[in-house]
Design an enzyme around this catalytic site. Structure first.
Site, short mmCIF file in Angstrom:
data_model
loop_
_atom_site.label_atom_id
_atom_site.label_comp_id
_atom_site.label_asym_id
_atom_site.label_seq_id
_atom_site.Cartn_x
_atom_site.Cartn_y
_atom_site.Cartn_z
N CYS A 2 0.93 -1.30 -0.17
CA CYS A 2 -0.06 -0.06 0.11
C CYS A 2 0.61 1.33 0.22
O CYS A 2 1.79 1.54 0.32
CB CYS A 2 -0.97 -0.01 1.16
SG CYS A 2 -1.97 -1.39 1.29
N ARG A 27 5.34 -0.17 -6.26
CA ARG A 27 5.55 -1.14 -5.02
C ARG A 27 4.31 -2.26 -5.03
O ARG A 27 4.25 -3.02 -4.31
CB ARG A 27 5.16 -0.17 -3.71
CG ARG A 27 6.09 1.31 -3.64
CD ARG A 27 5.50 2.17 -2.72
NE ARG A 27 5.29 1.59 -1.11
CZ ARG A 27 5.98 1.71 -0.35
NH1 ARG A 27 7.25 2.54 -0.47
NH2 ARG A 27 5.64 1.30 0.90
N TRP A 76 -2.73 -2.70 -1.45
CA TRP A 76 -2.63 -4.11 -1.68
C TRP A 76 -3.51 -5.04 -0.69
O TRP A 76 -3.24 -4.60 0.31
CB TRP A 76 -1.08 -4.28 -1.50
CG TRP A 76 -0.29 -5.68 -1.84
CD1 TRP A 76 -0.30 -6.06 -3.20
CD2 TRP A 76 -0.41 -6.79 -1.08
NE1 TRP A 76 0.38 -7.52 -3.11
CE2 TRP A 76 0.18 -7.80 -1.73
CE3 TRP A 76 -0.41 -6.97 0.37
CZ2 TRP A 76 0.72 -9.07 -1.09
CZ3 TRP A 76 -0.02 -8.28 0.85
CH2 TRP A 76 0.52 -9.19 -0.03
N ASN A 100 -2.04 2.36 5.53
CA ASN A 100 -1.10 1.26 5.22
C ASN A 100 -1.00 0.47 6.68
O ASN A 100 -0.78 0.87 7.59
CB ASN A 100 0.17 1.72 4.74
CG ASN A 100 0.33 2.36 3.45
OD1 ASN A 100 -0.79 2.48 2.67
ND2 ASN A 100 1.37 3.01 3.05
N GLY A 101 -0.91 -1.06 6.31
CA GLY A 101 -0.67 -1.94 7.59
C GLY A 101 -1.96 -2.79 7.89
O GLY A 101 -2.77 -2.75 6.92
N GLU A 477 17.91 -18.23 -5.55
CA GLU A 477 17.68 -16.89 -6.15
C GLU A 477 16.96 -17.38 -7.37
O GLU A 477 16.00 -16.45 -7.90
CB GLU A 477 18.54 -15.87 -6.03
CG GLU A 477 18.53 -14.81 -6.65
CD GLU A 477 17.47 -13.73 -6.28
OE1 GLU A 477 16.73 -13.94 -5.50
OE2 GLU A 477 17.21 -12.49 -7.11
N LYS A 481 13.44 -15.90 -8.85
CA LYS A 481 13.12 -14.72 -9.83
C LYS A 481 12.35 -15.44 -10.73
O LYS A 481 11.45 -14.90 -11.52
CB LYS A 481 14.45 -14.66 -10.65
CG LYS A 481 15.51 -13.57 -10.15
CD LYS A 481 15.00 -12.15 -9.93
CE LYS A 481 14.08 -12.00 -8.60
NZ LYS A 481 15.00 -11.52 -7.36
N GLU A 484 8.76 -15.68 -9.56
CA GLU A 484 7.95 -14.43 -9.20
C GLU A 484 7.41 -13.79 -10.74
O GLU A 484 6.35 -13.15 -10.69
CB GLU A 484 9.07 -13.44 -8.97
CG GLU A 484 9.30 -13.16 -7.35
CD GLU A 484 10.38 -11.97 -7.07
OE1 GLU A 484 11.30 -12.22 -7.56
OE2 GLU A 484 9.74 -11.13 -6.33
N HIS A 500 17.68 -36.65 -2.54
CA HIS A 500 17.12 -37.16 -1.30
C HIS A 500 15.73 -36.64 -1.55
O HIS A 500 14.90 -36.39 -0.52
CB HIS A 500 17.64 -36.20 -0.21
CG HIS A 500 19.06 -36.82 0.07
ND1 HIS A 500 19.24 -37.78 0.65
CD2 HIS A 500 20.22 -36.11 -0.24
CE1 HIS A 500 20.75 -38.07 0.95
NE2 HIS A 500 21.22 -36.97 0.12
N LYS A 604 6.65 -4.60 -3.87
CA LYS A 604 7.95 -4.26 -4.01
C LYS A 604 8.56 -4.18 -2.37
O LYS A 604 9.58 -4.53 -2.10
CB LYS A 604 8.26 -2.71 -4.55
CG LYS A 604 9.55 -2.35 -4.84
CD LYS A 604 10.40 -3.44 -5.57
CE LYS A 604 11.92 -3.13 -5.46
NZ LYS A 604 12.60 -4.04 -5.78
C1 AGP Z 1 12.58 -10.08 -4.71
O1 AGP Z 1 12.72 -10.35 -6.07
C2 AGP Z 1 11.47 -9.84 -3.92
N1 AGP Z 1 10.55 -9.19 -4.59
C3 AGP Z 1 11.44 -9.96 -2.55
O2 AGP Z 1 11.89 -11.38 -2.11
C4 AGP Z 1 12.25 -9.05 -1.72
O3 AGP Z 1 13.40 -9.37 -1.89
C5 AGP Z 1 11.77 -9.03 -0.27
O4 AGP Z 1 10.39 -8.77 -0.06
C6 AGP Z 1 12.69 -8.44 0.79
O5 AGP Z 1 12.68 -6.98 0.42
P1 AGP Z 1 13.64 -5.89 1.03
O6 AGP Z 1 14.88 -6.43 0.57
O7 AGP Z 1 12.91 -4.62 0.58
O8 AGP Z 1 13.31 -5.93 2.44
#
Ligand code: AGP
Length: 609
Positions: A2, A27, A76, A100-101, A477, A481, A484, A500, A604
């Site tokens: 948000c 965001r 959001w 927000n929150g 990672e 990626k 996502e 395993h 974001k």
């Molecule tokens: C990564 O591509 C993300 N969208 C997400 O995992 C992000 O890294 C995570 O939310 C942590 O965010 P920050 O680094 O702003 O704390």
């Protein structure tokens, strides 16, 4: 997640809010809305589901009345679906609120509000806030007194913008556990959850502290702390000039940001290296016996790379934890230990809460962040800026690069102070880091291999990423990626763990991405894992360096799809191997036509837990 933006003092208030909301689009959100206070002291509200463009169209059809005060929100969804009804601002009688929150005690408050004969219309937790304020106003309190009575009743995290028809020439704001700042302009005063929303209007900001209430009129900003005392907070100048981000000719922000990675590394070296001397803020490395690294998502994977740096280069045992697990486990912490919080945004709710826990338990706090003005940076004892510049794409790329580069330097500094690295080795590591921007540029130019490999994912429902040692976090990672931005299910695994369990997934449809470097002595082991996949007809993809590629046996060289990266020493291998993983995810996503920069459901900056 948000976003909030609001202001008082400009005849162009609604448009400024709308543009501010556009700045916050990156965001992640699913609906938006604006409230304005007309000259007749009446609040009007418009809300729309989907992109800000939908709100803009609605406002073009049904404009809000001219106003010098307005506030807006990108939502959001947490409590209640993404509908126009659930979008903010929420209004009860004379009070409108953007939030927000999460209000955690909203169920209990709803019952109390219902008992007071106020009917709530939405499924949200937020609607309880204007209702509580209205109830306080009904007891003939002033607007400020009503806020001071209602806000302590809220549990959870919140940043709020508040407008009241009872007090039509004042904009109110408050926060607890979620960021909110006040912007100071020329005869105009602003509120925003992120200074970026106000980049075109001011560079002067006051960051509210926990439970502060800001009272904004056209000519004055007054702040009260949670005890109702008038307080002053420092005004900070933030240079946002470089931040008015554009795609700079690239199709997506993500692509642009991947291409900025060589520059990010150069920025970091310029900031923390002078005449071959490391100039990172000095920590008491000689006496540190253990380190806890805490983060979420991609930043967590950067922490796993950092663990390797600190353990291998400095001989310090390191624990790395996901913030949301760490904060509720009540882990015992050694007094005076070092706690490192990693966060691109510096606002991730779980990371911030874990940091607060560590602080309460006497830890020395280091923040590794891209946002030195953020809540996490402000709560830390020492801040290491990763100098990546504003990251707009939801999928983090250049910030990850910045984080792991900073950890390499940190490992070297700790190793040097602890006398674990001789000067020759130190010089060799530094040389590798200095050569890194050029190696990254070379890797980025390898687009033909990335696009060709992406085609193997055209019909995939699932994918595996395997790596060992420092390349294991990269496998995690790489999988993150891909899922996502392409919405393909993907898992990252330690190569040695494949037998395993995950090997059961292997069939002719499954792409298996293997990471193997000739610099870590683990190449042969990884090749064996690849052969196991090949024997089960999996689609073998190998990301490796040129030297290792030349040593492959004929079978593998024939059947595997190869992406080659320049050969680099172990200290910079994680950075170089990161690039093809990002590129692969990017090309698979564009091939599948997803929204690369704002993938569905994601935010974001995750400011709720
Ligand atoms: C990564 O591509 C993300 N969208 C997400 O995992 C992000 O890294 C995570 O939310 C942590 O965010 P920050 O680094 O702003 O704390």
């Amino acid at each position: 997640m948000c976003g909030i933006v609001g202001l008082i003092g400009s005849p162009n208030a609604t448009n400024i809010v709308l543009n501010g909301l556009k700045r916050l689009e990156y965001r992640g959100y699913d609906s938006s809305g604006i409230a304005s206070m007309g000259a007749d002291s009446l609040i009007s509200i418009q809300k729309a589901v989907g992109k800000i463009a939908a709100l803009e169209e609605l406002l073009a059809r049904t404009p809000l009345p001219p106003a010098i005060m307005a506030m807006g929100h990108t939502r959001w969804a947490t409590h209640g679906k993404a509908t126009a009804l659930n979008a903010h601002p929420h209004r009860i009688d004379n009070v409108a609120v953007v939030h927000n929150g999460i209000i955690e005690n909203f169920q209990e408050l709803r019952e109390e509000i219902a008992a007071a004969d106020i009917t709530l219309q939405t499924e949200t937790d937020t609607e309880t806030v204007p209702a509580l304020i209205q109830l306080a106003l009904n007891q003939s309190k002033s607007a400020l007194q009503a806020l001071q009575a209602a806000l302590p009743r809220l549990e959870g995290a919140f940043a709020l913008g508040i407008m009241l028809e009872d007090d039509p020439k004042t904009l109110y704001a408050t926060r607890r556990g979620a960021p909110l700042c006040v912007g100071i302009g020329d005869g105009v005063h602003y509120i925003a959850s992120d200074p970026l929303a106000l980049a075109e209007h001011t560079n002067k900001f006051i960051f509210l502290e926990e439970d502060d209430i800001a009272v904004l009129t056209t000519d004055k900003i007054t702040l009260y702390n949670g005890n109702g005392q008038e307080v002053t907070r420092p005004t900070q100048l933030i240079d946002l000039s470089g931040i008015l981000a554009t795609k700079g000719g690239y199709k997506h922000f993500m692509l642009k940001e991947m291409h900025e990675q060589p520059a990010v590394v150069s920025n970091i070296l310029a900031a923390y290296l002078e005449d071959d001397v490391l100039t990172l803020p000095a920590l008491n490395w000689a006496d540190i016996t253990s380190v806890n690294i805490i983060a979420c998502g991609t930043a967590y994977y950067a922490g796993l790379v950092g663990k390797n740096n600190l353990e291998q280069l400095a001989g310090i045992p390191v624990n790395v934890d996901v913030a949301s697990e760490f904060r509720y486990r009540n882990p015992p912490l050694q007094k005076d230990g070092l706690f490192i919080a990693i966060s691109q945004s510096g606002e991730t709710a779980d990371t911030l809460a874990a940091l607060e826990y560590a602080k309460r338990h006497g830890q020395h706090i280091l923040a590794v962040t891209n946002t030195p003005t953020s809540s996490i940076a402000r709560a830390a004892d020492v801040v290491l800026n990763i100098y990546a510049g504003q990251e707009i794409a939801v999928a983090s790329t250049k910030a990850f690069m910045g984080m792991i580069t900073v950890f390499a330097l940190m490992g070297l500094q700790a190793g040097q102070i602890r006398k674990k690295i001789d000067s020759q080795t130190f010089t060799a590591h530094l040389q590798a880091l200095k050569e890194l921007p050029a190696k990254l540029t070379q890797t980025l130019s390898n687009d033909a291999q990335h696009t060709k490999t992406a085609d193997l994912f055209r019909d995939a429902n699932s994918a595996l990423f395997l790596g060992r040692g420092t390349l294991h976090p990269l496998a995690l990672e790489g999988a993150l990626k891909l899922k996502e931005i392409s919405y393909i299910h993907a898992e990252g695994y330690a190569s040695g763990e494949m037998k395993h369990g995950p090997i059961a997934l292997v069939d002719e449809h499954l792409p298996v991405v293997n990471l193997a470097s000739s610099s870590d002595g683990l190449l042969e082991k990884t090749i064996s894992n690849m052969k196991e996949v090949e024997a089960r007809h999996g689609k073998v993809i190998l990301i490796t360096d040129q030297t290792a590629a030349q040593t492959l046996d004929a079978d593998i060289a024939k059947t595997a799809t190869l992406i080659t990266v320049p050969e680099v020493p172990a200290i910079t291998a994680p950075m170089v191997f990161t690039v093809p993983l990002q590129m692969l995810a990017y090309h698979v996503a564009t091939m599948r036509g997803t929204d690369v920069d704002q993938p569905r459901n994601l935010a974001k900056s995750v400011t709720v837990e």
